[in-house]
Design an enzyme around this catalytic site. Structure first.
Site, short mmCIF file in Angstrom:
data_model
loop_
_atom_site.label_atom_id
_atom_site.label_comp_id
_atom_site.label_asym_id
_atom_site.label_seq_id
_atom_site.Cartn_x
_atom_site.Cartn_y
_atom_site.Cartn_z
N GLU B 60 0.82 -1.22 0.00
CA GLU B 60 0.00 0.00 0.00
C GLU B 60 0.85 1.26 0.00
OE1 GLU B 60 -0.59 -2.69 1.76
OE2 GLU B 60 -2.57 -3.32 1.08
N HIS B 129 -11.68 -4.31 9.42
CA HIS B 129 -12.17 -4.00 8.07
C HIS B 129 -13.38 -3.08 8.08
CE1 HIS B 129 -9.76 -7.54 7.07
NE2 HIS B 129 -9.87 -7.22 5.80
#
Ligand SMILES: Cc1ncc(C[n+]2csc(CCOP(=O)(O)OP(=O)(O)O)c2C)c(N)n1
Lengths: 333, 322
Positions: B60, B129
């Site tokens: 990322e 999440h």
């Protein structure tokens, strides 16, 4: 792995070229010696990371890169800026925080930028500039430009994840990045042996199938030659290349570092084979330098440093009313 | 106007931008072969090819950083970060480079980068999440933050982000992807304009993202009780449309700010402070906040439901102001 070829310069190197290399290394040295004084005098604030001892790398590397290539460097980038041709006045003014500095006084010593020379800073998050360099190279590749992005970083950055991610991505996508590790053996106080399980740093590149070499970073010719060879491979479209440039910093990590982590004798040993003394000796031996020429170069450099200080002293402060400028792009671009 | 889903609207914006501008490309994890973790980029690889729809490895920090470099190098990257939680691995690049580059270079480099990511809770994905951290990003000068709540905005705000010269983060609330609605018309949208989604006179419900729909449900419930609630959708958190907030509160004299962030340090706090600073004399009651409970998101449905703002909580908070 190395591409064995006769070194392009060494044999035929003209006097003039040698003198230019020497002039540039001396400019960085004398410029930074002056910044030490100016720092003590309170003219320069914040952190100041000197490059003294490592000049052969920036000077040798820039010789072998083209104008259209991009440069990404760290907070220890005054030498790179000067070797890239950023005017000494703009570099010094930036250190003063003046509006005629190369980043208009917004960046300071750690954030020098000069878009007109494709000099993209000036990154003070260790390894943070490496993905940025990969992106510049991606943009060049996607737009069909045969440019090289040269990315300088210290060996300390090689312990960061972004180094590994970036090597992997550049290799996978065959991006034109030249990774230039300046291995000066310390990350602040931490010696190489305490940083890396594999201290032969160039070997790490193999894990990404990136060609690599270890180079004597104290020898400006060796750097110039190695970077020329590596840049040519990158420019051909072979993908990234990694060079470990072995060097040593003669000063503390930044100003005021008591350097408890290393012995004075160790520094003295390295200073004996410093990039400038070594080069001067060599040129003298080869009959390429005499006392008068050296003195003339020193004078020339002293003038340039003095001029840079005048530029900085005389430069304007940006008005405080402009504090919030340059956070977003103005509507007119 | 044609109907489509929020997911299709995001895709349509990307297709439109890529067709119009060869500098636009998409990269991220599984955006190509897989069509995106939320199927947003489905079909784009086939249409635009692997040069412009780039599957990245899991990195990322580096693919966001590479997006910044590519933007400075003349491209118009769209970087998809699978979810907001994973964007934390790229926080350094977003805050220390994307947001700072223009300023620290003395205005030499703009970063026309768009980073899209799915955010928010409500899908049983528990504590790693389900985050809503938009306000963290909105805290940072140098970037812009869009939080589309409607199908039209999913397209229009993304197009506006792509037309913007500075880095824009777009938070797509993951529960909204299947939402159906009207397509955007062709008028370009501007970042920094809130929208009144339901006009009202007695209280302003300020919300963004998926919370807008909860606020609308609350407003419908309140209407049955003769309380006329206005629903103001912020649409972008930075720039924040302070004028729209103040002018609504100046009419209704009461405000409930809804936010899926945890209450402590939530963006709702910023909105409440702004109302206090700029519309204090207009207020007939303290500004109320409805935010997420102070707990990492639990998995069990009854607990997750209780942790997130609900229409009932919003309506109750509004009622308490009278
Ligand atoms: C991500 C990050 N961690 C820590 C620091 C603090 N820091 C600045 S320089 C440095 C050492 C870096 O060493 P190296 O990469 O070898 O470069 P050198 O300073 O020797 O040129 C550290 C730890 C930082 N700036 N960024």
């Amino acid at each position: 792995m190395s591409l064995e070829r006769p070194p392009p310069h060494r044999a035929a190197l003209e006097r003039e070229h040698a003198h230019e290399l020497l002039r540039q290394m001396l400019l960085i040295r004398r410029f930074e010696e002056r910044t030490e004084e100016l720092y003590a005098a309170g003219k320069i604030r914040g952190f100041l990371h000197l490059y003294i001892g490592e000049e052969a790398i920036a000077v040798g590397a820039m010789q072998s890169l083209a104008e259209e290539d991009a440069i990404v460097a760290t907070y220890r980038e005054h030498g790179h800026a000067l070797a890239r041709g950023v005017p000494a006045g703009a570099v010094m003014a930036e250190m003063y925080g003046k509006a005629n500095g190369c980043s208009r006084g917004r960046g300071g010593s750690m954030h020098m930028f000069d878009g007109s020379r494709r000099f993209y800073g000036g990154h003070a998050i260790v390894a943070g500039g490496i993905p940025f360099a990969v992106g510049l190279a991606l943009a060049d590749k996607m737009q069909g430009r045969r440019h090289v992005t040269a990315c300088f970083f210290g060996e300390g950055a090689m312990a960061e994840g972004e180094f590994h991610e970036s090597m992997n991505l550049a290799a996978l996508w065959r991006l034109p990045v030249l990774f230039l590790c300046e291995n000066n053996l310390y990350a602040i106080s931490t010696p190489l042996a305490a940083q890396e399980s594999e201290p032969e740093l160039h070997l790490k590149a193999h894990a990404y199938r990136v060609p690599s070499e270890a180079v004597d970073g104290m020898d400006v010719y060796a750097v110039e030659t190695a970077v020329a060879r590596a840049a040519a491979a990158v420019r051909r479209g072979d993908g990234p290349y990694f060079l470990e440039l072995r060097t040593y910093r003669f000063r503390g990590h930044s100003m005021g570092d008591p350097q408890r982590y290393r012995a004075k004798e160790e520094i003295a040993e390295w200073e004996k084979r410093g990039p400038i003394v070594q080069f001067v000796d060599r040129l003298r031996r080869d009959g390429l330098l005499d006392d008068a020429t050296l003195a003339a170069i020193e004078r020339d450099v002293a003038d340039e440093v003095a001029w840079s200080v005048e530029e900085a002293e005389g430069g304007p402060w940006e008005p405080v009313e402009d504090l919030e400028k340059d956070v977003y792009t103005p509507a007119d671009g | 106007m044609a109907k489509l889903t929020y997911r299709e609207a995001v895709r349509a914006a990307m297709r439109e931008a890529m067709a119009a501008d060869p500098r636009v490309f998409l990269m991220g994890e599984d955006v190509g072969r897989h069509g995106g973790a939320f199927a947003v980029s489905m079909g784009l690889l086939e249409e635009f090819g692997p040069e412009r729809i780039r599957d990245t490895p899991l990195m990322e920090s580096t693919f966001v950083g590479a997006g910044i470099g590519a933007a400075v190098g003349g491209m118009r990257p769209i970087v998809e970060v699978m979810t907001i939680n994973f964007s934390l691995l790229a926080l350094d690049q977003i805050v220390n480079t994307a947001a700072a580059l223009r300023h620290m270079s003395g205005g030499q480099f703009s970063v026309p980068l768009v980073v899209r990511m799915a955010s928010g809770g409500g899908r049983g994905l528990a504590a790693q999440h389900s985050h809503s951290l938009e306000g963290w990003f909105a805290h940072v000068p140098g970037i812009k933050v869009a939080t589309p709540a409607t199908v039209a905005d999913a397209k229009g705000l993304l197009l506006a982000a792509l037309a913007d010269p500075d880095p824009v983060l777009v938070f797509e609330h993951a529960t909204l992807y299947p939402l159906e609605g009207e397509d955007a018309d062709d008028t370009p949208m501007a970042l920094g304009r809130a929208a009144v989604r339901r006009a009202g006179e007695d209280v302003t419900l300020v919300a963004y993202g998926a919370s807008v729909h909860k606020a609308l449900a609350a407003a419908a419930a309140l209407a049955a009780e003769e309380i006329s609630a206005e629903v103001l959708d912020l649409r972008t958190l930075r720039p924040l449309d302070v004028e729209a907030i103040v002018s609504s509160v100046a009419r209704t004299h009461r405000a409930v700010v809804v936010d899926e962030m945890w209450r402590t340090g939530s963006f709702a706090g910023e909105v409440a402070a702004t109302i206090m600073e700029q519309a204090f004399d207009e207020l007939d009651a303290p500004v109320a906040r409805v935010a997420s409970a102070e707990v990492p998101m639990p998995y069990a449905k009854p607990l997750e439901d209780a942790a997130l703002p609900s229409a009932e909580q919003i309506a109750a908070a509004a009622r308490a102001l009278f």
